[in-house]
Design an enzyme around this catalytic site. Structure first.
Site, PDB file in Angstrom:
ATOM      1  N   GLU A   1      10.643   1.139  10.156  1.00  0.00           N
ATOM      2  CA  GLU A   1      11.399   2.766   9.513  1.00  0.00           C
ATOM      3  C   GLU A   1      11.210   3.810   9.305  1.00  0.00           C
ATOM      4  O   GLU A   1      10.145   4.383   8.934  1.00  0.00           O
ATOM      5  CB  GLU A   1      12.047   2.643   7.805  1.00  0.00           C
ATOM      6  CG  GLU A   1      12.591   1.253   7.543  1.00  0.00           C
ATOM      7  CD  GLU A   1      14.229   0.910   8.517  1.00  0.00           C
ATOM      8  OE1 GLU A   1      14.940   1.567   9.202  1.00  0.00           O
ATOM      9  OE2 GLU A   1      14.597  -0.600   8.468  1.00  0.00           O
TER      10      GLU A   1
ATOM     11  N   LYS B   1       0.555  -1.288  -0.499  1.00  0.00           N
ATOM     12  CA  LYS B   1      -0.440   0.447   0.132  1.00  0.00           C
ATOM     13  C   LYS B   1       1.029   1.379   0.013  1.00  0.00           C
ATOM     14  O   LYS B   1       1.441   1.486   0.685  1.00  0.00           O
ATOM     15  CB  LYS B   1      -0.934   0.194   1.575  1.00  0.00           C
ATOM     16  CG  LYS B   1      -2.050   1.175   1.316  1.00  0.00           C
ATOM     17  CD  LYS B   1      -2.499   1.623   2.499  1.00  0.00           C
ATOM     18  CE  LYS B   1      -1.353   2.740   2.663  1.00  0.00           C
ATOM     19  NZ  LYS B   1      -1.562   3.853   2.440  1.00  0.00           N
TER      20      LYS B   1
ATOM     21  N   GLU C   1      11.398  16.789  13.702  1.00  0.00           N
ATOM     22  CA  GLU C   1      11.437  16.345  12.391  1.00  0.00           C
ATOM     23  C   GLU C   1      10.531  17.888  11.296  1.00  0.00           C
ATOM     24  O   GLU C   1       9.018  17.363  11.525  1.00  0.00           O
ATOM     25  CB  GLU C   1      10.878  14.993  11.742  1.00  0.00           C
ATOM     26  CG  GLU C   1      11.463  14.584  10.038  1.00  0.00           C
ATOM     27  CD  GLU C   1      11.226  12.943  10.646  1.00  0.00           C
ATOM     28  OE1 GLU C   1      10.197  12.837  10.579  1.00  0.00           O
ATOM     29  OE2 GLU C   1      11.692  12.508   9.415  1.00  0.00           O
TER      30      GLU C   1
ATOM     31  N   CYS D   1      14.346  10.394   5.230  1.00  0.00           N
ATOM     32  CA  CYS D   1      14.939  10.621   7.007  1.00  0.00           C
ATOM     33  C   CYS D   1      16.285  10.746   7.249  1.00  0.00           C
ATOM     34  O   CYS D   1      16.041  11.039   8.999  1.00  0.00           O
ATOM     35  CB  CYS D   1      14.407   9.177   7.091  1.00  0.00           C
ATOM     36  SG  CYS D   1      15.341   7.321   5.908  1.00  0.00           S
TER      37      CYS D   1
HETATM   38  P1  NAD Z   1       3.021   9.008   7.487  1.00  0.00           P
HETATM   39  O1  NAD Z   1       3.311   8.407   7.923  1.00  0.00           O
HETATM   40  O2  NAD Z   1       1.887   9.973   6.983  1.00  0.00           O
HETATM   41  O3  NAD Z   1       2.558   7.900   5.924  1.00  0.00           O
HETATM   42  C1  NAD Z   1       3.125   6.961   6.075  1.00  0.00           C
HETATM   43  C2  NAD Z   1       2.643   5.795   5.030  1.00  0.00           C
HETATM   44  O4  NAD Z   1       1.149   5.170   5.787  1.00  0.00           O
HETATM   45  C3  NAD Z   1       1.429   5.549   4.049  1.00  0.00           C
HETATM   46  O5  NAD Z   1       1.210   4.885   2.418  1.00  0.00           O
HETATM   47  C4  NAD Z   1       0.292   6.445   4.544  1.00  0.00           C
HETATM   48  O6  NAD Z   1      -1.010   6.167   3.706  1.00  0.00           O
HETATM   49  C5  NAD Z   1       0.127   5.234   5.753  1.00  0.00           C
HETATM   50  N1  NAD Z   1      -1.057   5.941   7.017  1.00  0.00           N
HETATM   51  C6  NAD Z   1      -0.736   6.311   7.846  1.00  0.00           C
HETATM   52  N2  NAD Z   1      -1.630   6.642   8.645  1.00  0.00           N
HETATM   53  C7  NAD Z   1      -1.204   4.796   8.774  1.00  0.00           C
HETATM   54  C8  NAD Z   1      -2.670   3.819   9.726  1.00  0.00           C
HETATM   55  N3  NAD Z   1      -3.043   4.773  10.090  1.00  0.00           N
HETATM   56  N4  NAD Z   1      -2.823   3.090   9.840  1.00  0.00           N
HETATM   57  C9  NAD Z   1      -1.528   2.620   8.612  1.00  0.00           C
HETATM   58  N5  NAD Z   1      -0.826   2.720   7.430  1.00  0.00           N
HETATM   59  C10 NAD Z   1      -0.643   4.450   7.261  1.00  0.00           C
HETATM   60  O7  NAD Z   1       4.301   8.534   6.408  1.00  0.00           O
HETATM   61  P2  NAD Z   1       4.695   9.902   5.468  1.00  0.00           P
HETATM   62  O8  NAD Z   1       5.183  11.988   5.383  1.00  0.00           O
HETATM   63  O9  NAD Z   1       4.557   9.485   3.417  1.00  0.00           O
HETATM   64  O10 NAD Z   1       6.795   9.990   5.527  1.00  0.00           O
HETATM   65  C11 NAD Z   1       7.269  10.591   5.474  1.00  0.00           C
HETATM   66  C12 NAD Z   1       8.227  10.460   7.004  1.00  0.00           C
HETATM   67  O11 NAD Z   1       8.615   8.703   6.503  1.00  0.00           O
HETATM   68  C13 NAD Z   1       8.779  11.089   7.641  1.00  0.00           C
HETATM   69  O12 NAD Z   1       8.830  11.058   9.053  1.00  0.00           O
HETATM   70  C14 NAD Z   1      10.822  10.351   6.893  1.00  0.00           C
HETATM   71  O13 NAD Z   1      11.613  10.214   8.243  1.00  0.00           O
HETATM   72  C15 NAD Z   1       9.713   8.862   6.900  1.00  0.00           C
HETATM   73  N6  NAD Z   1      11.300   7.712   6.351  1.00  0.00           N
HETATM   74  C16 NAD Z   1      11.779   6.985   7.253  1.00  0.00           C
HETATM   75  C17 NAD Z   1      12.491   6.504   6.293  1.00  0.00           C
HETATM   76  C18 NAD Z   1      13.330   5.478   7.299  1.00  0.00           C
HETATM   77  O14 NAD Z   1      14.395   4.440   6.236  1.00  0.00           O
HETATM   78  N7  NAD Z   1      13.328   5.435   8.781  1.00  0.00           N
HETATM   79  C19 NAD Z   1      12.403   5.974   4.717  1.00  0.00           C
HETATM   80  C20 NAD Z   1      11.442   7.268   4.156  1.00  0.00           C
HETATM   81  C21 NAD Z   1      10.661   7.847   4.903  1.00  0.00           C
END
Ligand code: NAD
Length: 494
Positions: free
Chosen positions: A267, A192, A399, A300
């Site tokens: 992650e 997803k 962040e 990240c």
């Molecule tokens: P997000 O948490 O808003 O969304 C990530 C995913 O989770 C999306 O597909 C979203 O639709 C889904 N999602 C949201 N709420 C959910 C729930 N309650 N249950 C299940 N799925 C849900 O993150 P984002 O804004 O897309 O990404 C940015 C974040 O990702 C930043 O914090 C960044 O640091 C992190 N990130 C981490 C890494 C790593 O390897 N550590 C890599 C890339 C990004």
């Protein structure tokens, strides 16, 4: 007007459920962050479609050939899958530029070519993956049981049905990083992606079907947000969740997974320190362009807290600001453009809010701080540097996920370590000093998943992951494979 603005939005993108490309219902518009125009349209996955995808993945794991296939046969399918993606490389680059707002060099490298190379690497691994992790044959007769032998072996078995949930910043890269290693060891997957950046996943769905990935082995749901995401996490038919995204969502996923004591890979976020000691080789440091945060700071492991030793604080901050002012803020397709937009409107507004918070907290805005007015429409914010920052300020703790650096002064190695570690996150860091012994001591003391000493750590090499609230688990390279297997021990007495 760019070619993306002239083109009509791409339609006809489909989910992949149980081996079928499914047009689905509802519509989700993917908006270009450069122009704010709709560039593609996906269906919106429903709870019913999520249920069908889970059932298909469960059936493919429990009854299908995939987990039982000879490794060479599985490798051949994955290689065809990688080849089908490789054939659409230029399309993937175009998508990374226009969907995620990446500048061309980033779209080509980290967003497309690196994950394509990883896909081929995991396809090869699928053919050679050792399922017997260790085998100890105690061939000598047991005391009192003449002629009998004792054997013990540890087998690595696929973890089962995996829900993979990915973020908006590096959509294709993170999806490949989950799907390929999971499939390589024999798991089945429901992917997803973030709904705002699911276009590349639609290509992945087509490529998987063309490559003959068996029905149910990979299922992809487009246009789905938290509601469908939560179903995919909580469902008892799913064995493990592999999630990349924010720490806030990671907490929720862990909570939902706990009801069925489900294993998770998380992650999550970061606020990494770039530590510049007074004896650093500054030419080497500036060659890494610390002021030009990749992907407008939406990564990240970005080094967004610059910790600078007091003696050189004024000089280093002035040079970073100078570097920031020189970044070319051009058009999407122009290869010289150095900084693109934030990926979506919510992110754009969040970054501007944090800049306002920084001002109110009393930090000094040394450069940037405004939307890029001459580039409107589009979600562009100037590269921004705050100086006179204390580590307890929100702009140093939280962040921001934008092109915003905070510069914090320190005095001596111990204080640098203390400030670097004073964070809920622990993903990455760099340390700069000509005194290698001191640099090593600082690097080894910091609690982060990776550290570069007089360089930037190469996260693609793996292991990639974090300490503290950056999450659980390690990805990239061979480390990903371990995340998708369970260990099983056999003891056999003849
Ligand atoms: P997000 O948490 O808003 O969304 C990530 C995913 O989770 C999306 O597909 C979203 O639709 C889904 N999602 C949201 N709420 C959910 C729930 N309650 N249950 C299940 N799925 C849900 O993150 P984002 O804004 O897309 O990404 C940015 C974040 O990702 C930043 O914090 C960044 O640091 C992190 N990130 C981490 C890494 C790593 O390897 N550590 C890599 C890339 C990004």
């Amino acid at each position: 007007m760019s070619s993306a603005q002239q083109r009509a939005a791409v339609t006809g993108l489909s989910h992949l459920i149980d081996g079928e490309l499914v047009a689905g219902g509802g519509r989700f518009a993917i908006v270009s962050p450069w122009t704010e125009l709709a560039i593609a349209e996906t269906p919106r996955a429903t709870p019913e479609e999520a249920d069908r995808a889970i059932a298909a993945a469960r059936r493919a794991f429990d009854e299908g050939p995939w987990p039982r296939m000879a490794p060479a046969a599985r490798a051949a399918v994955l290689r065809r899958f990688a080849e089908r993606l490789q054939a659409r490389r230029d399309e993937l680059v175009h998508i990374a530029i226009h969907q995620a707002g990446a500048v061309r060099s980033l779209a080509e490298g980290l967003q497309t070519d690196a994950p394509l190379a990883a896909a081929f690497g995991y396809a090869d691994t699928a053919g050679t993956f050792e399922t017997i992790e260790s085998q100890t044959l105690e061939g000598t007769p047991l005391p009192g049981a003449s002629g009998r032998r004792r054997s013990r072996l540890v087998q690595r078995v696929p973890a089962g049905v995996i829900t993979a949930i990915t973020p908006f910043n590096y959509p294709f890269r993170v999806s490949v990083q989950k799907v390929f290693p999971a499939l390589a060891v024999g798991c089945t997957v429901i992917l997803k992606p973030h709904p705002t950046t699911a276009w590349d996943s639609a290509l992945m769905a087509q490529a998987a079907q063309e490559a003959g990935v068996p029905a149910g082995v990979l299922n992809i749901l487009l246009g789905a947000g938290p509601e469908v995401g939560e179903l995919l996490v909580a469902d008892p038919r799913v064995d493990k969740v592999s999630f990349t995204g924010s720490t806030a969502t990671g907490r929720r996923i862990m909570e939902l997974a706990s009801a069925t004591v489900k294993n998770v890979i998380l992650e999550l976020g970061g606020k990494s320190a770039n530590i510049v000691c007074a004896d650093a080789d500054l030419e080497k440091f500036f060659a890494t362009e610390p002021g030009n945060l990749k992907h407008a700071g939406q990564g990240c492991g970005q080094l967004t807290r610059v910790l600078i030793e007091e003696e050189i604080y004024a000089e280093v901050t002035a040079r970073i600001a100078e570097q920031m002012r020189r970044i070319p803020l051009g058009e999407a397709e122009d290869p010289s453009t150095g900084l693109g937009p934030l990926a979506n409107r919510a992110q754009f507004e969040r970054v501007l809010q944090y800049i306002e918070i920084g001002r109110k907290e009393g930090a000094t805005l040394m450069c940037g701080g405004e939307p890029v007015a001459e580039r409107a429409p589009g979600f562009r914010v100037q590269p921004t540097l705050f100086t006179d920052v204390r580590n307890d300020m929100r702009i140093a703790q939280e962040e921001i996920f934008g092109p915003v650096l905070v510069a914090i002064p320190f005095s001596g190695a111990e204080e640098a370590i203390r400030i670097a570690d004073d964070s809920i996150y622990g993903i990455n860091a760099s340390v700069w000093s000509r005194d290698t012994e001191k640099a090593w001591r600082i690097a080894a003391s910091i609690r982060t998943g990776s550290v570069g000493v007089n360089c930037l750590a190469n996260v693609t090499a793996g292991p990639h992951g974090g300490f503290k609230q950056t999450g659980i688990g390690r990805e990239w390279g061979k480390y990903s494979l371990d995340e998708y297997v369970e260990l099983r021990a056999f003891e056999v007495h003849e």
